[in-house]
Design a protein around this motif. Structure first.
Motif, mmCIF file in Angstrom:
data_model
loop_
_atom_site.group_PDB
_atom_site.id
_atom_site.type_symbol
_atom_site.label_atom_id
_atom_site.label_comp_id
_atom_site.label_asym_id
_atom_site.label_seq_id
_atom_site.Cartn_x
_atom_site.Cartn_y
_atom_site.Cartn_z
ATOM 1 N N GLU A 19 0.830 -1.207 0.000
ATOM 2 C CA GLU A 19 0.000 0.000 0.000
ATOM 3 C C GLU A 19 0.862 1.254 0.000
ATOM 4 O OE1 GLU A 19 -3.405 0.428 -0.243
ATOM 5 O OE2 GLU A 19 -3.130 -1.641 -0.902
ATOM 6 N N VAL A 20 1.873 1.247 0.896
ATOM 7 C CA VAL A 20 2.733 2.426 1.016
ATOM 8 C C VAL A 20 3.472 2.675 -0.297
ATOM 9 C CG1 VAL A 20 4.737 3.384 2.195
ATOM 10 C CG2 VAL A 20 2.992 2.154 3.494
ATOM 11 N N LEU A 21 4.052 1.615 -0.858
ATOM 12 C CA LEU A 21 4.813 1.785 -2.102
ATOM 13 C C LEU A 21 3.930 2.297 -3.231
ATOM 14 C CD1 LEU A 21 7.202 -1.292 -2.202
ATOM 15 C CD2 LEU A 21 7.823 1.104 -2.137
ATOM 16 N N LYS A 22 2.711 1.785 -3.294
ATOM 17 C CA LYS A 22 1.830 2.222 -4.374
ATOM 18 C C LYS A 22 1.494 3.699 -4.232
ATOM 19 C CE LYS A 22 -1.267 -0.618 -6.210
ATOM 20 N NZ LYS A 22 -2.295 -1.661 -6.376
ATOM 21 N N ILE A 23 1.315 4.124 -2.984
ATOM 22 C CA ILE A 23 1.023 5.541 -2.778
ATOM 23 C C ILE A 23 2.226 6.385 -3.187
ATOM 24 C CG2 ILE A 23 0.655 7.260 -0.984
ATOM 25 C CD1 ILE A 23 -1.224 5.226 0.348
ATOM 26 N N VAL A 24 3.436 5.934 -2.799
ATOM 27 C CA VAL A 24 4.639 6.676 -3.167
ATOM 28 C C VAL A 24 4.743 6.780 -4.687
ATOM 29 C CG1 VAL A 24 7.145 6.609 -3.173
ATOM 30 C CG2 VAL A 24 5.893 6.104 -1.088
ATOM 31 N N ILE A 25 4.451 5.684 -5.365
ATOM 32 C CA ILE A 25 4.548 5.701 -6.824
ATOM 33 C C ILE A 25 3.526 6.654 -7.430
ATOM 34 C CG2 ILE A 25 4.053 4.268 -8.830
ATOM 35 C CD1 ILE A 25 5.527 2.051 -7.151
ATOM 36 N N GLU A 26 2.338 6.655 -6.830
ATOM 37 C CA GLU A 26 1.320 7.579 -7.308
ATOM 38 C C GLU A 26 1.777 9.033 -7.143
ATOM 39 O OE1 GLU A 26 -3.360 7.769 -6.423
ATOM 40 O OE2 GLU A 26 -2.421 5.832 -6.108
ATOM 41 N N LEU A 27 2.414 9.308 -5.994
ATOM 42 C CA LEU A 27 2.905 10.662 -5.764
ATOM 43 C C LEU A 27 4.035 10.995 -6.737
ATOM 44 C CD1 LEU A 27 2.891 10.889 -1.871
ATOM 45 C CD2 LEU A 27 1.266 11.857 -3.476
ATOM 46 N N LEU A 28 4.884 10.001 -6.980
ATOM 47 C CA LEU A 28 5.987 10.212 -7.925
ATOM 48 C C LEU A 28 5.424 10.562 -9.297
ATOM 49 C CD1 LEU A 28 9.050 9.907 -7.589
ATOM 50 C CD2 LEU A 28 8.856 7.635 -8.548
ATOM 51 N N ALA A 29 4.324 9.895 -9.670
ATOM 52 C CA ALA A 29 3.718 10.162 -10.975
ATOM 53 C C ALA A 29 3.082 11.534 -11.021
ATOM 54 C CB ALA A 29 2.678 9.089 -11.294
ATOM 55 N N ALA A 30 2.792 12.101 -9.844
ATOM 56 C CA ALA A 30 2.072 13.366 -9.809
ATOM 57 C C ALA A 30 2.993 14.568 -9.919
ATOM 58 C CB ALA A 30 1.249 13.463 -8.524
ATOM 59 N N VAL A 31 4.290 14.362 -9.764
ATOM 60 C CA VAL A 31 5.211 15.503 -9.833
ATOM 61 C C VAL A 31 5.116 16.132 -11.219
ATOM 62 C CG1 VAL A 31 7.618 16.205 -9.711
ATOM 63 C CG2 VAL A 31 6.748 14.472 -8.158
ATOM 64 N N PRO A 32 4.808 17.429 -11.308
ATOM 65 C CA PRO A 32 4.626 18.062 -12.609
ATOM 66 C C PRO A 32 5.912 18.039 -13.438
ATOM 67 C CG PRO A 32 3.838 19.475 -10.852
ATOM 68 C CD PRO A 32 4.558 18.360 -10.206
ATOM 69 N N SER A 33 5.743 17.987 -14.758
ATOM 70 C CA SER A 33 6.921 17.842 -15.609
ATOM 71 C C SER A 33 7.818 19.067 -15.519
ATOM 72 C CB SER A 33 6.496 17.592 -17.052
ATOM 73 O OG SER A 33 5.824 18.715 -17.555
ATOM 74 N N VAL A 34 7.226 20.233 -15.251
ATOM 75 C CA VAL A 34 8.071 21.424 -15.172
ATOM 76 C C VAL A 34 8.958 21.358 -13.922
ATOM 77 C CG1 VAL A 34 6.368 22.858 -14.005
ATOM 78 C CG2 VAL A 34 8.094 23.932 -15.423
ATOM 79 N N VAL A 35 8.438 20.717 -12.884
ATOM 80 C CA VAL A 35 9.262 20.542 -11.687
ATOM 81 C C VAL A 35 10.399 19.569 -11.971
ATOM 82 C CG1 VAL A 35 9.276 19.692 -9.308
ATOM 83 C CG2 VAL A 35 7.401 21.115 -10.116
ATOM 84 N N TRP A 36 10.073 18.494 -12.701
ATOM 85 C CA TRP A 36 11.144 17.576 -13.116
ATOM 86 C C TRP A 36 12.193 18.319 -13.930
ATOM 87 C CZ3 TRP A 36 12.012 13.595 -10.520
ATOM 88 C CH2 TRP A 36 11.021 12.700 -10.112
ATOM 89 N N GLY A 37 11.740 19.157 -14.856
ATOM 90 C CA GLY A 37 12.666 19.933 -15.667
ATOM 91 C C GLY A 37 13.542 20.815 -14.788
ATOM 92 N N PHE A 38 12.910 21.430 -13.815
ATOM 93 C CA PHE A 38 13.640 22.297 -12.888
ATOM 94 C C PHE A 38 14.685 21.493 -12.122
ATOM 95 C CE2 PHE A 38 13.911 24.198 -8.614
ATOM 96 C CZ PHE A 38 14.441 25.422 -8.971
ATOM 97 N N ILE A 39 14.303 20.300 -11.695
ATOM 98 C CA ILE A 39 15.250 19.439 -10.978
ATOM 99 C C ILE A 39 16.413 19.072 -11.895
ATOM 100 C CG2 ILE A 39 15.541 17.144 -9.964
ATOM 101 C CD1 ILE A 39 12.560 17.476 -9.025
ATOM 102 N N GLY A 40 16.099 18.764 -13.158
ATOM 103 C CA GLY A 40 17.152 18.449 -14.114
ATOM 104 C C GLY A 40 18.102 19.610 -14.287
ATOM 105 N N LEU B 133 7.406 29.071 -12.926
ATOM 106 C CA LEU B 133 8.627 28.340 -12.567
ATOM 107 C C LEU B 133 9.559 28.266 -13.774
ATOM 108 C CD1 LEU B 133 10.352 26.582 -10.731
ATOM 109 C CD2 LEU B 133 8.952 24.626 -11.356
ATOM 110 N N TYR B 134 8.980 27.954 -14.944
ATOM 111 C CA TYR B 134 9.790 27.890 -16.163
ATOM 112 C C TYR B 134 10.409 29.256 -16.453
ATOM 113 C CZ TYR B 134 10.870 27.483 -21.120
ATOM 114 O OH TYR B 134 11.508 27.491 -22.328
#
Lengths: 268, 309, 305
Positions: B123-144, C259-260
């Motif tokens: 249950e916990v892992l599935k929730i974490v994965i769901e949250l991971l999927a929810a991170v917006p792509s612009v935030v991922w870009g920012f992290i990159g 943000l962008y």
């Protein structure tokens, strides 16, 4: 001579390429208990589904032949919306939903809807447009009494119907089937999920009901058919082997040898 | 004659006409909404193509060159060239690298969640994965752009932090949740009787997974990978920010690249509406639409193959 | 008899060499798969903590409520925050009803024929269309063809079409979790399809439907590409803390876009501002998501059958 409530003529039903009913014809009389017996896969449930047109929900089912209830061909029932709009008198069953309320159905496994006990029974009257609280109260009490459930649940009518025990849920299902005042009640192997004591109680209920309505009892317990029915039809592989009064079917010499063997547990 | 007097006259309650009419109307609205999905897909294609189409007759544009040339000089004064090969190469190389990273982790995660862990951990892992999927792509870009590029320069010895590897890591992190959740569904769809039969024959859990479950679930797992690819190909903001901005065929995983999607996002704002440049960008959109269309259809057929079995 | 006195059972079932090897592979496999799962969680936690640490100097309620100052190099993010709220709610107001009705159609009405198979394929493809293609579509269809111009309306409609397939999929799943026997019981007593849906199917799946819609709130809030060319702008001046600053036909700022912008387009931004923007965006998205998940867990616990 009793009146025919239901006339079935040359009814054929196939699911895709597989024909399950091969052109059967029979009558059901008013105020009788009509039993249908036969081994599994012989088309008993399909036959019932044709009668109240729930066969419509099976995607690949094809029906031919006629089924008349009170003289009206159920396969030709439309919506008669424009007829009513024009102020004309609609036919006996103005739409298929009215037919389903006239031909009630009790499924093999009890289904308590996820509503309160009260709402379970009031569901069908409400669906037919009845809203007056007093009417609904009366119907709920009457039907629960008829189904021999009233005394057990009258204190908790507003608790969930799904939380009742299996036997109680089956009686709730019967109460629900009675709530829309059916003229024909079809019971499809109602006793397979409940204990013998409850079965006997429901059988008593059916004997009471038969004064008012016609009952079609599909069962694979031949003894149940013998106890309850006036006439019994033996259906085998989609064909009628024999249809006669119980005295003949359950005697030592029915017309067909297969009937004797099935009824006495030699095959089937 | 025993005809009961009530028989023909028995009056049953009947629904009011307005209720029947209202219900019929509502059901038609529902049907219409159902068809809307087709309308929208067609509309997307039609409108994107409509903006792109005039460029097909433009003499500066050549459809063969569009697919085979690496020269992308859309704003050049003398030598305007619209070759997308470098962009296509960028898209596919970063996708391939991302999948090389994501598939082992995604499938491994799916196997762990579905076969090894206890219900609570699951249950916990599935929730974490769901949250991971929810991170917006612009935030991922920012992290990159900020975190990953610094790490790559410091520990990876990359001359520039924003490059193909950076984009691929980010895309992998974005694709893993999809692969895990769909892969787990595929493994869950394998009937328990298979597992019981395997265990009854004395197989260890690893043997069971390797010999029984993976072959049985292979179509579903393939579909999971395909959908991950679909997401990676179509991803825009993350690759725009994380892969650098060089329109070139990459020679190593530390080269900066530009993808089809990032190219549109980067240049659409500067292309005047109606100009050939603007229309070529829409043509790239048609190309992208077609690629993802094919990938998704394939994934669907693969999944449907599973269900038929 | 040479059995071990202390534990006769063990003696009879000694492990063979083969048995020990299987056990070893099993343990290795379990560890490897476990590490792979951990490899997904660790980055999430690490990255979030890194972002929060870097953002700390700017993070405050004031940061959310304040407007950007000095060419966006200082100040807060209020116009972007409000813009995102507008976009999300308008887009969901469009896509949620259509999506839920489409799912009801597909799950409750549709027979298995070519039309409905086509609809299913369309939904799958709609879900796979890249966000930048949605942007191109929004630009071509809403901004130019429908003459809505660069506006909140265009951007919201683009987002709506983008979120539609996922709402359809999650709603269908919720509807399909209502057992078929309930529907059959209703049809047997003469309820119409719609009566069955309204009184049994929807009340028992509404929690799942809502969860799906809430999850789309977070997805719509995070999208950048589809709004970049249809209605979001780099900068728009509104009052500090003003909740009703935008009109439907105006452009707006949006958090994701902001943000962008502050990371790639604006020079000499105060160092912690991009991080703080990312944290606010990520934080709101994760909070919405976590709420939806908690809601789902809570509702699953009080199932009615």
């Amino acid at each position: 001579m009793p009146d025919e409530k239901i006339e079935v003529r040359n009814l054929k039903l196939s699911y895709g390429p597989r024909e399950v009913l091969h052109g059967i014809s029979f009558d059901v009389y008013e105020n009788e208990i009509f039993a249908v017996i036969g081994p599994a896969q012989s088309g008993k449930t399909s036959l019932l589904r044709c009668m109240n047109r729930t066969i419509d929900f099976v995607a690949n089912a094809r029906v031919s032949g006629t089924i008349k209830v009170d003289g009206q061909n159920v396969r030709k029932i439309g919506h008669s919306f424009f007829k009513r709009l024009a102020g004309k008198r609609p036919p006996r069953f103005s739409d298929v939903f009215e037919l389903r309320r006239a031909v009630g159905m009790v499924a093999p496994l009890p289904v308590g809807l996820p509503l309160s006990i009260y709402d379970n029974v009031a569901f069908a009257p409400r669906a037919s447009g009845l809203t007056r609280r007093a009417d609904l109260d009366a119907i709920v009490e009457k039907c629960l009494r008829q189904a021999a459930l009233w005394d057990e649940v009258k204190e908790r009518l507003h608790s969930l119907g799904t939380k009742l025990s299996g036997g109680q849920q089956q009686r709730l299902t019967i109460a629900r089937a009675l709530s829309h005042q059916p003229e024909v009640l079809c019971l499809d192997e109602f006793s397979i999920a409940i204990d013998p004591v409850t079965t006997m109680r429901i059988e008593d209920v059916l004997k009471e009901l038969r004064k008012e309505i016609t009952i079609i009892l599909v069962t694979n317990l031949t003894q149940q058919a013998r106890r309850l029915a006036d006439r019994t039809m033996f259906l085998w592989n989609g064909e009628i082997v024999e249809l006669d009064s119980n005295e003949v079917i359950f005697s030592d010499s029915p017309k067909d040898r297969k009937t004797y063997e099935y009824v006495n547990g030699i095959f089937g | 004659m025993s005809s009961s007097p009530t028989r023909k006259q028995r009056q049953r309650p009947r629904r009011a006409l307005w209720a029947v009419a209202g219900e019929t109307l509502l059901e038609w609205i529902i049907r219409l909404s159902g068809i809307s999905a087709i309308i929208f897909v067609l509309a997307i294609f039609v409108f994107v193509f409509r903006e792109a189409a005039p460029v097909l007759t433009n003499e500066e544009f050549n459809l063969v060159e569009f697919f085979t040339s690496i020269a992308w000089y859309p704003t050049s004064a003398q030598n305007v060239r619209y070759g997308t090969l470098a962009l296509i190469a960028g898209t596919f190389s970063v996708t391939a690298l991302a999948m090389a990273l994501a598939v082992p982790f995604g499938l491994g995660g799916a196997i762990y969640i579905s076969e090894f862990c206890r219900p609570r951990t699951r249950e916990v892992l599935k929730i974490v994965i769901e949250l991971l999927a929810a991170v917006p792509s612009v935030v991922w870009g920012f992290i990159g752009l900020t975190v990953m590029s610094r790490l790559l320069v410091e520990y990876g010895g990359a001359p520039v932090g924003v490059n193909m590897l950076n984009g691929a890591i980010i895309l992998a992190l974005m694709a893993v949740p999809i692969i895990v959740s769909i892969g787990e569904d595929a493994l869950k769809a394998v009937p328990d009787s298979f597992r019981e039969a395997g265990i009854a024959m004395g197989a260890s859990r690893w043997q069971l997974i390797y010999r029984v479950l993976l072959p049985a679930a292979k179509n579903g797992l393939l579909a999971a990978v395909l959908l991950g690819i679909g997401r990676a190909v179509g991803e825009t903001m993350a690759v725009l920010m994380a892969t650098g901005h060089a329109v070139q065929i990459p020679h190593g995983i530390l080269d900066p690249i530009r993808t089809l999607t990032a190219n549109v996002a980067a240049e659409l704002g500067e292309a005047p509406a109606g100009s050939p440049h603007y229309r070529v960008l829409f043509m790239t959109g048609v190309l992208l639409f077609t690629i993802t269309f094919v990938v998704n259809l394939t994934a669907d057929f693969v999944i449907r193959g599973v269900k038929r079995k | 008899m040479v059995t071990n006195e202390n534990s006769p059972d063990q003696a009879r079932f000694t492990k063979t060499r083969f048995g020990r090897r299987t056990e070893l592979t099993e343990r290795i496999a379990k560890t490897v798969f476990f590490l792979m799962s951990v490899a997904m969680i660790v980055p999430l936690v690490a990255i979030i903590s890194y972002l929060v640490i870097r953002a700390w100097p700017s993070l405050s309620l004031e940061f959310v409520l304040d407007v950007p100052r000095k060419g966006m190099t200082q100040g807060g993010i209020w116009p972007a925050f409000v813009g995102t709220v507008y976009l999300v709610f308008i887009s969901l107001a469009v896509s949620a009803p259509i999506g839920v009705m489409a799912a009801v159609y597909l799950n409750e009405y549709a027979k298995d024929n070519w039309l409905n198979r086509t609809i299913n394929l369309a939904v799958i493809n709609l879900a796979g269309v890249p966000s930048i293609v949605h942007a191109l579509f929004g630009l071509g269809a809403f901004v130019y063809a429908a003459r809505f111009g660069y506006s909140i309306l265009s951007a919201s409609l683009t987002l709506a079409i983008m979120t539609l397939p996922v709402i359809i999929a999650s709603t269908r799943e919720a509807l399909a979790s209502v057992p078929m026997s309930f529907r059959e019981a209703c049809w047997n007593v003469g309820a119409t399809r719609w009566q069955t849906i309204r009184s049994i199917v929807l009340p028992n799946s509404i929690s799942g439907i809502l969860t799906g819609v809430i999850l789309q709130v977070s997805r719509a809030a995070g999208e950048t590409a589809p709004i970049m060319f249809t209605g979001a702008v780099f900068f728009k001046s509104i009052e500090r803390g003003d909740l009703f600053a935008y009109n439907l036909n105006e452009q707006c700022m949006a958090l994701s876009m902001h943000l962008y912008t502050v990371t790639t387009q604006v020079p000499k931004v105060e160092e912690s501002i991009p991080y703080a923007t990312a944290v606010v965006l990520l934080g709101s998205v994760l909070v919405v998501n976590a709420t939806a998940i908690a809601f789902r867990v809570w509702l699953r616990a009080r199932k009615k059958w």
